[in-house]
Design a protein around this motif. Sequence first.
Motif, PDB file in Angstrom:
ATOM      1  N   SER A   1      66.802  61.079  31.110  1.00 38.36           N
ATOM      2  CA  SER A   1      66.239  61.078  29.830  1.00 38.36           C
ATOM      3  C   SER A   1      65.921  60.015  29.655  1.00 38.36           C
ATOM      4  CB  SER A   1      66.608  61.922  28.588  1.00 38.36           C
ATOM      5  OG  SER A   1      67.686  61.197  28.076  1.00 38.36           O
ATOM      6  N   GLY A   2      65.345  59.408  28.670  1.00 33.45           N
ATOM      7  CA  GLY A   2      64.261  58.101  28.632  1.00 33.45           C
ATOM      8  C   GLY A   2      65.583  57.642  27.249  1.00 33.45           C
ATOM      9  N   ILE A   3      66.254  58.432  26.911  1.00 29.62           N
ATOM     10  CA  ILE A   3      67.300  58.419  25.824  1.00 29.62           C
ATOM     11  C   ILE A   3      68.791  57.510  26.491  1.00 29.62           C
ATOM     12  CG2 ILE A   3      68.861  58.753  24.231  1.00 29.62           C
ATOM     13  CD1 ILE A   3      65.963  58.776  23.131  1.00 29.62           C
ATOM     14  N   VAL A   4      68.892  58.716  27.882  1.00 31.34           N
ATOM     15  CA  VAL A   4      70.306  58.299  28.458  1.00 31.34           C
ATOM     16  C   VAL A   4      69.408  56.666  28.847  1.00 31.34           C
ATOM     17  CG1 VAL A   4      71.459  58.622  30.545  1.00 31.34           C
ATOM     18  CG2 VAL A   4      71.091  60.067  28.320  1.00 31.34           C
ATOM     19  N   LEU A   5      68.820  56.888  29.915  1.00 32.35           N
ATOM     20  CA  LEU A   5      68.399  55.164  30.167  1.00 32.35           C
ATOM     21  C   LEU A   5      68.683  53.838  29.305  1.00 32.35           C
ATOM     22  CD1 LEU A   5      66.999  53.319  32.074  1.00 32.35           C
ATOM     23  CD2 LEU A   5      65.151  54.212  31.809  1.00 32.35           C
TER      24      LEU A   5
ATOM     25  N   THR B   1      64.001  62.033  18.338  1.00 33.08           N
ATOM     26  CA  THR B   1      64.262  60.397  18.323  1.00 33.08           C
ATOM     27  C   THR B   1      65.714  60.289  17.230  1.00 33.08           C
ATOM     28  OG1 THR B   1      63.268  60.713  15.780  1.00 33.08           O
ATOM     29  CG2 THR B   1      61.937  59.340  17.564  1.00 33.08           C
ATOM     30  N   TYR B   2      66.320  61.210  16.692  1.00 33.45           N
ATOM     31  CA  TYR B   2      67.638  61.581  16.338  1.00 33.45           C
ATOM     32  C   TYR B   2      68.521  61.320  17.194  1.00 33.45           C
ATOM     33  CZ  TYR B   2      68.634  66.111  18.132  1.00 33.45           C
ATOM     34  OH  TYR B   2      69.481  66.823  19.034  1.00 33.45           O
ATOM     35  N   LEU B   3      68.336  61.550  18.540  1.00 25.77           N
ATOM     36  CA  LEU B   3      68.950  60.960  19.913  1.00 25.77           C
ATOM     37  C   LEU B   3      69.845  59.843  20.093  1.00 25.77           C
ATOM     38  CD1 LEU B   3      68.034  63.775  22.570  1.00 25.77           C
ATOM     39  CD2 LEU B   3      69.777  63.598  21.466  1.00 25.77           C
ATOM     40  N   THR B   4      68.177  58.847  19.543  1.00 25.41           N
ATOM     41  CA  THR B   4      68.931  57.285  19.944  1.00 25.41           C
ATOM     42  C   THR B   4      70.415  56.910  18.744  1.00 25.41           C
ATOM     43  OG1 THR B   4      67.561  56.662  18.161  1.00 25.41           O
ATOM     44  CG2 THR B   4      66.270  57.043  20.137  1.00 25.41           C
ATOM     45  N   PHE B   5      70.251  57.285  18.100  1.00 20.85           N
ATOM     46  CA  PHE B   5      71.212  57.337  16.830  1.00 20.85           C
ATOM     47  C   PHE B   5      72.836  58.378  17.815  1.00 20.85           C
ATOM     48  CE2 PHE B   5      68.165  57.294  14.071  1.00 20.85           C
ATOM     49  CZ  PHE B   5      68.363  56.297  13.425  1.00 20.85           C
ATOM     50  N   LEU B   6      72.735  59.202  18.275  1.00 17.34           N
ATOM     51  CA  LEU B   6      74.129  60.027  18.880  1.00 17.34           C
ATOM     52  C   LEU B   6      74.251  58.993  19.884  1.00 17.34           C
ATOM     53  CD1 LEU B   6      73.192  63.652  19.425  1.00 17.34           C
ATOM     54  CD2 LEU B   6      74.905  62.316  17.774  1.00 17.34           C
ATOM     55  N   TYR B   7      73.331  58.523  20.826  1.00 10.83           N
ATOM     56  CA  TYR B   7      73.248  57.609  21.680  1.00 10.83           C
ATOM     57  C   TYR B   7      73.781  56.106  21.715  1.00 10.83           C
ATOM     58  CZ  TYR B   7      72.587  61.241  25.221  1.00 10.83           C
ATOM     59  OH  TYR B   7      72.884  62.726  25.830  1.00 10.83           O
ATOM     60  N   LYS B   8      73.504  55.688  20.156  1.00 10.78           N
ATOM     61  CA  LYS B   8      74.268  53.920  19.414  1.00 10.78           C
ATOM     62  C   LYS B   8      72.715  53.328  20.318  1.00 10.78           C
ATOM     63  CE  LYS B   8      78.456  54.945  18.204  1.00 10.78           C
ATOM     64  NZ  LYS B   8      78.527  56.296  18.532  1.00 10.78           N
ATOM     65  N   VAL B   9      71.622  53.800  20.436  1.00 15.20           N
ATOM     66  CA  VAL B   9      70.425  53.095  20.760  1.00 15.20           C
ATOM     67  C   VAL B   9      69.607  52.335  20.031  1.00 15.20           C
ATOM     68  CG1 VAL B   9      68.957  52.301  22.901  1.00 15.20           C
ATOM     69  CG2 VAL B   9      70.706  54.582  23.487  1.00 15.20           C
ATOM     70  N   GLU B  10      69.671  51.097  19.383  1.00 17.33           N
ATOM     71  CA  GLU B  10      68.775  50.547  19.032  1.00 17.33           C
ATOM     72  C   GLU B  10      67.034  50.609  18.971  1.00 17.33           C
ATOM     73  OE1 GLU B  10      68.321  46.531  15.925  1.00 17.33           O
ATOM     74  OE2 GLU B  10      69.360  46.456  17.480  1.00 17.33           O
ATOM     75  N   ALA B  11      67.086  51.174  18.408  1.00 17.96           N
ATOM     76  CA  ALA B  11      65.240  51.162  19.278  1.00 17.96           C
ATOM     77  C   ALA B  11      64.012  49.835  18.466  1.00 17.96           C
ATOM     78  CB  ALA B  11      64.600  52.038  19.219  1.00 17.96           C
ATOM     79  N   LEU B  12      62.983  49.769  18.635  1.00 13.52           N
ATOM     80  CA  LEU B  12      62.689  48.469  18.000  1.00 13.52           C
ATOM     81  C   LEU B  12      61.407  49.136  17.653  1.00 13.52           C
ATOM     82  CD1 LEU B  12      60.861  45.848  17.781  1.00 13.52           C
ATOM     83  CD2 LEU B  12      59.657  45.690  20.190  1.00 13.52           C
ATOM     84  N   ASP B  13      61.122  50.148  18.157  1.00 15.60           N
ATOM     85  CA  ASP B  13      60.085  51.136  18.011  1.00 15.60           C
ATOM     86  C   ASP B  13      60.260  52.881  18.500  1.00 15.60           C
ATOM     87  OD1 ASP B  13      57.548  52.027  16.399  1.00 15.60           O
ATOM     88  OD2 ASP B  13      55.873  51.010  17.255  1.00 15.60           O
ATOM     89  N   TYR B  14      59.425  53.644  17.993  1.00 16.06           N
ATOM     90  CA  TYR B  14      59.131  55.026  18.680  1.00 16.06           C
ATOM     91  C   TYR B  14      57.474  54.840  17.866  1.00 16.06           C
ATOM     92  CZ  TYR B  14      63.667  56.022  17.043  1.00 16.06           C
ATOM     93  OH  TYR B  14      65.076  55.392  17.066  1.00 16.06           O
ATOM     94  N   ILE B  15      56.965  55.372  19.832  1.00 19.25           N
ATOM     95  CA  ILE B  15      55.610  55.635  19.679  1.00 19.25           C
ATOM     96  C   ILE B  15      55.015  56.856  20.334  1.00 19.25           C
ATOM     97  CG2 ILE B  15      53.264  54.505  20.653  1.00 19.25           C
ATOM     98  CD1 ILE B  15      54.458  52.229  21.589  1.00 19.25           C
ATOM     99  N   ILE B  16      55.280  57.831  19.449  1.00 18.72           N
ATOM    100  CA  ILE B  16      54.419  58.804  19.147  1.00 18.72           C
ATOM    101  C   ILE B  16      53.094  59.408  20.091  1.00 18.72           C
ATOM    102  CG2 ILE B  16      54.541  61.697  17.799  1.00 18.72           C
ATOM    103  CD1 ILE B  16      57.000  59.944  18.157  1.00 18.72           C
TER     104      ILE B  16
END
Length: 245
Positions: free
Chosen positions: A68-72, A95-110
């Motif tokens: 997935s994009g989160i895993v990537l 988007t909560y998955l980014t916290f589980l995978y500890k991926v700091e995101a600049l933005d989320y575009i829906i």
Amino acid sequence: MLEIFICEDDQQQKERITNYIKNYIMIEQLDMRVALSTDNPDEIMDYLQSNQVNGLYFLDVDLKHEKSGIVLGAEIRKYDARGSIVFVTTHSELTYLTFLYKVEALDYIIKDDFTDLQQRVIDCIVTANERLLSDSGEMKKRFQIKSGDKVISEDYENILFFETSSKLHKIIMHTDSRQVEFYGKLKEVEEIDSRFYRCHNSFVVNIENISGIDKKTREITMVNGEVCYSSSRYLKGLYKAWEKN
């Protein structure tokens, strides 16, 4: 240079985002490029494993791939810890998955009918570029020059050497990934930082990126294998400065 990556499995969406980015870079004449636009996350990881990257990543969360994009995003962090990651998704609840995978995101575009996708993409480019130029608040020194209509910015640590150009009043900057020609004088360059050493009438070298000096031929081999030269006049001082470094 900021390198931009798009990983999106919707062909139309991928082309749209890629065109937004390329057009903005061209119009604003920014020191960045689209390195990869793909639907295969493995292509991005192969690139990162082979190149040192300052990256901005637009990742579709729900890729039609085992990854997935989160895993990537989590894998990208291992190779580009300070890269800017933007998740593009139709599933805001993921988007909560980014916290589980500890991926700091600049933005989320829906991706929906109400999102101004082009402006959001541009805003991300601007923010990522500002982060890169300020080095996330760190005091890393950068060499900034005007080349044509562009302002080029490069970390001092990436610069190998400067040499005089065959064109009058111009200098060529050699880095580990590119060469940039600009108007200037070697005397001005050598005074910028202590790591820049005048070794020849035609060369100023970064002593931190020297891998070897041949005293007989006066050849200076850089960490990437490129060669420049020292004159006999400067050789002793250069060797002493390099050994001390």
